[in-house]
Design a protein around this motif. Sequence first.
Motif, PDB file in Angstrom:
ATOM      1  N   LEU A  41       0.839  -1.203   0.000  1.00 52.90           N
ATOM      2  CA  LEU A  41       0.000   0.000   0.000  1.00 52.90           C
ATOM      3  C   LEU A  41       0.866   1.242   0.000  1.00 52.90           C
ATOM      4  O   LEU A  41       0.631   2.166  -0.774  1.00 52.90           O
ATOM      5  CB  LEU A  41      -0.938  -0.005   1.207  1.00 52.90           C
ATOM      6  N   SER A  42       1.918   1.267   0.851  1.00 57.40           N
ATOM      7  CA  SER A  42       2.734   2.477   0.875  1.00 57.40           C
ATOM      8  C   SER A  42       3.617   2.559  -0.369  1.00 57.40           C
ATOM      9  O   SER A  42       3.922   3.652  -0.838  1.00 57.40           O
ATOM     10  CB  SER A  42       3.559   2.546   2.156  1.00 57.40           C
ATOM     11  N   LEU A  44       2.687   1.527  -3.307  1.00 57.56           N
ATOM     12  CA  LEU A  44       1.752   1.996  -4.325  1.00 57.56           C
ATOM     13  C   LEU A  44       1.549   3.490  -4.179  1.00 57.56           C
ATOM     14  O   LEU A  44       1.458   4.218  -5.171  1.00 57.56           O
ATOM     15  CB  LEU A  44       0.425   1.257  -4.148  1.00 57.56           C
ATOM     16  N   GLY A  45       1.496   3.956  -2.928  1.00 52.99           N
ATOM     17  CA  GLY A  45       1.345   5.381  -2.675  1.00 52.99           C
ATOM     18  C   GLY A  45       2.510   6.167  -3.260  1.00 52.99           C
ATOM     19  O   GLY A  45       2.330   7.228  -3.839  1.00 52.99           O
ATOM     20  N   VAL A  48       2.050   6.399  -7.005  1.00 49.71           N
ATOM     21  CA  VAL A  48       0.991   7.341  -7.351  1.00 49.71           C
ATOM     22  C   VAL A  48       1.466   8.779  -7.166  1.00 49.71           C
ATOM     23  O   VAL A  48       1.107   9.672  -7.913  1.00 49.71           O
ATOM     24  CB  VAL A  48      -0.247   7.049  -6.477  1.00 49.71           C
ATOM     25  N   ARG A  49       2.333   8.999  -6.168  1.00 55.61           N
ATOM     26  CA  ARG A  49       2.764  10.353  -5.869  1.00 55.61           C
ATOM     27  C   ARG A  49       3.715  10.914  -6.897  1.00 55.61           C
ATOM     28  O   ARG A  49       3.653  12.091  -7.226  1.00 55.61           O
ATOM     29  CB  ARG A  49       3.480  10.380  -4.503  1.00 55.61           C
ATOM     30  N   THR A  52       2.499  13.120 -10.023  1.00 53.81           N
ATOM     31  CA  THR A  52       1.938  14.445  -9.747  1.00 53.81           C
ATOM     32  C   THR A  52       2.981  15.373  -9.135  1.00 53.81           C
ATOM     33  O   THR A  52       2.909  16.580  -9.349  1.00 53.81           O
ATOM     34  CB  THR A  52       0.730  14.356  -8.809  1.00 53.81           C
ATOM     35  N   GLU A  53       3.950  14.799  -8.382  1.00 48.73           N
ATOM     36  CA  GLU A  53       4.999  15.655  -7.815  1.00 48.73           C
ATOM     37  C   GLU A  53       5.745  16.365  -8.935  1.00 48.73           C
ATOM     38  O   GLU A  53       6.085  17.542  -8.835  1.00 48.73           O
ATOM     39  CB  GLU A  53       5.991  14.833  -6.987  1.00 48.73           C
ATOM     40  N   SER A  56       3.215  18.990 -10.674  1.00 47.14           N
ATOM     41  CA  SER A  56       2.656  20.097  -9.901  1.00 47.14           C
ATOM     42  C   SER A  56       3.639  21.248  -9.749  1.00 47.14           C
ATOM     43  O   SER A  56       3.233  22.415  -9.788  1.00 47.14           O
ATOM     44  CB  SER A  56       2.207  19.593  -8.533  1.00 47.14           C
ATOM     45  N   ALA A  57       4.938  20.931  -9.598  1.00 46.74           N
ATOM     46  CA  ALA A  57       5.918  22.016  -9.476  1.00 46.74           C
ATOM     47  C   ALA A  57       5.964  22.816 -10.767  1.00 46.74           C
ATOM     48  O   ALA A  57       6.089  24.048 -10.752  1.00 46.74           O
ATOM     49  CB  ALA A  57       7.292  21.449  -9.145  1.00 46.74           C
ATOM     50  N   LEU A  92      13.364  17.787  -8.625  1.00 45.85           N
ATOM     51  CA  LEU A  92      13.848  17.757  -7.236  1.00 45.85           C
ATOM     52  C   LEU A  92      12.837  17.052  -6.334  1.00 45.85           C
ATOM     53  O   LEU A  92      13.205  16.242  -5.476  1.00 45.85           O
ATOM     54  CB  LEU A  92      14.082  19.192  -6.760  1.00 45.85           C
ATOM     55  N   ASN A  93      11.549  17.340  -6.540  1.00 46.40           N
ATOM     56  CA  ASN A  93      10.492  16.683  -5.754  1.00 46.40           C
ATOM     57  C   ASN A  93      10.565  15.168  -5.899  1.00 46.40           C
ATOM     58  O   ASN A  93      10.499  14.426  -4.917  1.00 46.40           O
ATOM     59  CB  ASN A  93       9.108  17.137  -6.234  1.00 46.40           C
ATOM     60  N   ARG A  96      13.607  13.717  -4.185  1.00 49.13           N
ATOM     61  CA  ARG A  96      13.414  13.612  -2.734  1.00 49.13           C
ATOM     62  C   ARG A  96      12.550  12.411  -2.384  1.00 49.13           C
ATOM     63  O   ARG A  96      12.694  11.820  -1.321  1.00 49.13           O
ATOM     64  CB  ARG A  96      12.730  14.877  -2.227  1.00 49.13           C
ATOM     65  N   ILE A 117      11.828  16.281   2.995  1.00 51.14           N
ATOM     66  CA  ILE A 117      11.755  15.116   2.108  1.00 51.14           C
ATOM     67  C   ILE A 117      11.603  15.609   0.677  1.00 51.14           C
ATOM     68  O   ILE A 117      10.762  16.430   0.416  1.00 51.14           O
ATOM     69  CB  ILE A 117      10.591  14.206   2.483  1.00 51.14           C
TER      70      ILE A 117
ATOM     71  N   LEU B 165       9.670  27.041  -5.023  1.00 55.40           N
ATOM     72  CA  LEU B 165       8.707  26.435  -5.950  1.00 55.40           C
ATOM     73  C   LEU B 165       8.352  25.017  -5.512  1.00 55.40           C
ATOM     74  O   LEU B 165       7.198  24.607  -5.567  1.00 55.40           O
ATOM     75  CB  LEU B 165       9.298  26.393  -7.357  1.00 55.40           C
ATOM     76  N   SER B 169       4.666  23.778  -4.439  1.00 54.32           N
ATOM     77  CA  SER B 169       3.994  22.766  -5.248  1.00 54.32           C
ATOM     78  C   SER B 169       3.242  21.756  -4.388  1.00 54.32           C
ATOM     79  O   SER B 169       2.453  20.966  -4.908  1.00 54.32           O
ATOM     80  CB  SER B 169       5.005  22.040  -6.127  1.00 54.32           C
ATOM     81  N   VAL B 172      -0.554  22.046  -4.439  1.00 52.89           N
ATOM     82  CA  VAL B 172      -0.995  21.775  -5.809  1.00 52.89           C
ATOM     83  C   VAL B 172      -0.966  20.274  -6.082  1.00 52.89           C
ATOM     84  O   VAL B 172      -1.923  19.702  -6.613  1.00 52.89           O
ATOM     85  CB  VAL B 172      -0.111  22.546  -6.817  1.00 52.89           C
ATOM     86  N   SER B 173       0.144  19.626  -5.699  1.00 52.65           N
ATOM     87  CA  SER B 173       0.228  18.191  -5.990  1.00 52.65           C
ATOM     88  C   SER B 173      -0.785  17.419  -5.147  1.00 52.65           C
ATOM     89  O   SER B 173      -1.410  16.476  -5.638  1.00 52.65           O
ATOM     90  CB  SER B 173       1.643  17.673  -5.757  1.00 52.65           C
ATOM     91  N   ARG B 177      -3.697  15.534  -7.378  1.00 50.08           N
ATOM     92  CA  ARG B 177      -3.653  14.064  -7.356  1.00 50.08           C
ATOM     93  C   ARG B 177      -5.030  13.495  -7.025  1.00 50.08           C
ATOM     94  O   ARG B 177      -5.556  12.642  -7.754  1.00 50.08           O
ATOM     95  CB  ARG B 177      -2.638  13.603  -6.320  1.00 50.08           C
ATOM     96  N   LEU B 230      -6.525   4.343  -1.573  1.00 52.82           N
ATOM     97  CA  LEU B 230      -5.127   4.744  -1.751  1.00 52.82           C
ATOM     98  C   LEU B 230      -4.982   6.261  -1.727  1.00 52.82           C
ATOM     99  O   LEU B 230      -4.057   6.791  -1.109  1.00 52.82           O
ATOM    100  CB  LEU B 230      -4.614   4.181  -3.080  1.00 52.82           C
ATOM    101  N   TYR B 233      -5.322   7.505   1.716  1.00 55.61           N
ATOM    102  CA  TYR B 233      -4.110   7.145   2.456  1.00 55.61           C
ATOM    103  C   TYR B 233      -2.968   8.095   2.118  1.00 55.61           C
ATOM    104  O   TYR B 233      -2.266   8.583   3.005  1.00 55.61           O
ATOM    105  CB  TYR B 233      -3.735   5.695   2.124  1.00 55.61           C
ATOM    106  N   VAL B 234      -2.784   8.348   0.806  1.00 58.67           N
ATOM    107  CA  VAL B 234      -1.694   9.226   0.373  1.00 58.67           C
ATOM    108  C   VAL B 234      -1.894  10.631   0.936  1.00 58.67           C
ATOM    109  O   VAL B 234      -0.946  11.265   1.418  1.00 58.67           O
ATOM    110  CB  VAL B 234      -1.597   9.242  -1.171  1.00 58.67           C
ATOM    111  N   GLU B 245       7.911  17.502   9.241  1.00 54.97           N
ATOM    112  CA  GLU B 245       8.922  18.519   8.944  1.00 54.97           C
ATOM    113  C   GLU B 245       8.669  19.791   9.734  1.00 54.97           C
ATOM    114  O   GLU B 245       9.603  20.488  10.116  1.00 54.97           O
ATOM    115  CB  GLU B 245       8.918  18.821   7.452  1.00 54.97           C
TER     116      GLU B 245
END
Lengths: 117, 249
Positions: A41-42, A44-45, A48-49, A52-53, A56-57, A92-93, A96, A117, B165, B169, B172-173, B177, B230, B233-234, B245
Motif C-alpha cells: 500500500l505504501s 503503491l502510494g 501514485v505520488r 503528480t509531484e 505540480s511544481a 527535485l520533488n 526527494r 523530504i 517552488l 507545489s 498543488v500536488s 492528485r 489509496l 491514504y496518500v 517537517e
Amino acid sequence: MCENLDKDNDPSGESFNRRLEAARERLEPRMAARQETGGTLSDLGLVVRSGTELVSALVVGVAIGWGLDHWLHARPWFLIVFSLLGGVAGVLNVWRLVRPDAINTKAEGPDDGSGRI
Amino acid sequence: MAAGSSIDALGQFELHPVLGALGESLRFSQSPMMMIVAAVVVLAFLYAGMRPAAVVPGRLQSAAEMCYDFIYNMAVDTIGVEGRAFFPFVFTLFFFILAGNYLGLLPFSFAFTSHIAVTLALALMVFCLSIIVSLKVQGAKFFAHFMPAGAPKALAPLLIPIEILSFLSRPVSLSIRLFANMVAGHVMFDMFAAFTIMLAGLGFFGDIIAVGPVVINIALMALELLVGALQAYVFAILTCIYLREAVAH
C-alpha cells in the motif's frame, strides 16, 4: 474416553505445544501476507505520488511566471524563467521521493538530517 | 448520459440544487449534501462502533478500533510523539476523504472529491497548518530550509527559487492528485457505460459485444475501490510528512 482425557490434560504440555505449533504454522502465511499488503500500500502510494509531484511544481512555476508577466508586462521572460525553475523543482520533488535514504525514513527516526523530504 | 453518438462524460460533475425549493434558494448542491452525508456516515460508524465499549469488542467495535489504531500508528510513526496532537486532524481528513471517495461510487451519488475546489481547499488547509506549526516551532529558522545546507553561496539565487517552488507545489500536488484520480475514474465509468448503450443499439451482435464494457466496468469498480482508499491514504500520509517537517527542530 479416559485415554482421550489423559491426552488433553498431558501434564508435560507436549500436546498443547504441538497444537500451538500447528496453529502457528496455519496462521503464519496469512500474517506474512497481511504484512506484505501493508508494504504494497505504501509502495503503491509512492508510485501514485511521483507523477503528480513532477507535474505540480511545473504547474506552480508556469502559474507564477504567467502571473508576474501579466503584472509587470514583461511577457514572456518570467514565464520562460519560471517554467524552467518549475521543471527543475519537479525533478527535485521526485528525487526527494525516491532517493535511497528517503524511502526508509520511517525506520530511521524523525529527522534524516536534511530536515525535508 | 449518451445522447445519440456523443458521450457527455463530464456532465456528471455538474452541480445542481437539491432538496427542491429550499435547496434552490440556499444554492445547496449535491456536493455539500454529500459532504454532510460523509460526515454523518463516519460519525455514525464511530458512535455505533464505540457505544458498547466492550472489553472484548464485537465486529463493529473492532472495525472502529482498527480505524483508530491505523491512523494513530500512522500519525505517531511518521510525526513522532508530537503526532498525538495532530491525530484528530489526520483522522478526520482521512475518513472524510475516504467516505467521500466511496460514497461517490454509489449509483445516483456524487463524489465531492472530484471537484478541485474541494480538494484544493483541503490541501490549503493542510499547507497553512504546516506553515503555522513550522513558524511556531522553528521560528525564523523555518526560512533557513529554503537554502540547502552545504550548498555554495553563489548558487543561492538559483537554489532558493527552486526550493520555494518545490515547497509551493505541495498543495498543488496534493489537490491535483486526488481530484485527477477521482475525475479519471468517474469519466471511465461513464465512457464504458455509454459504450454499452451505444453497442446495444446496433442489433443482435451489438447486444453480445455490449457485455464487454459491462465486464470492464465491474473490473473498474474494483480498481476504483483501491484508488479511493489509496488516495485517502496518500493524502493522510503526506499530511503527516509535512507536519513532521514542521515539528522537527
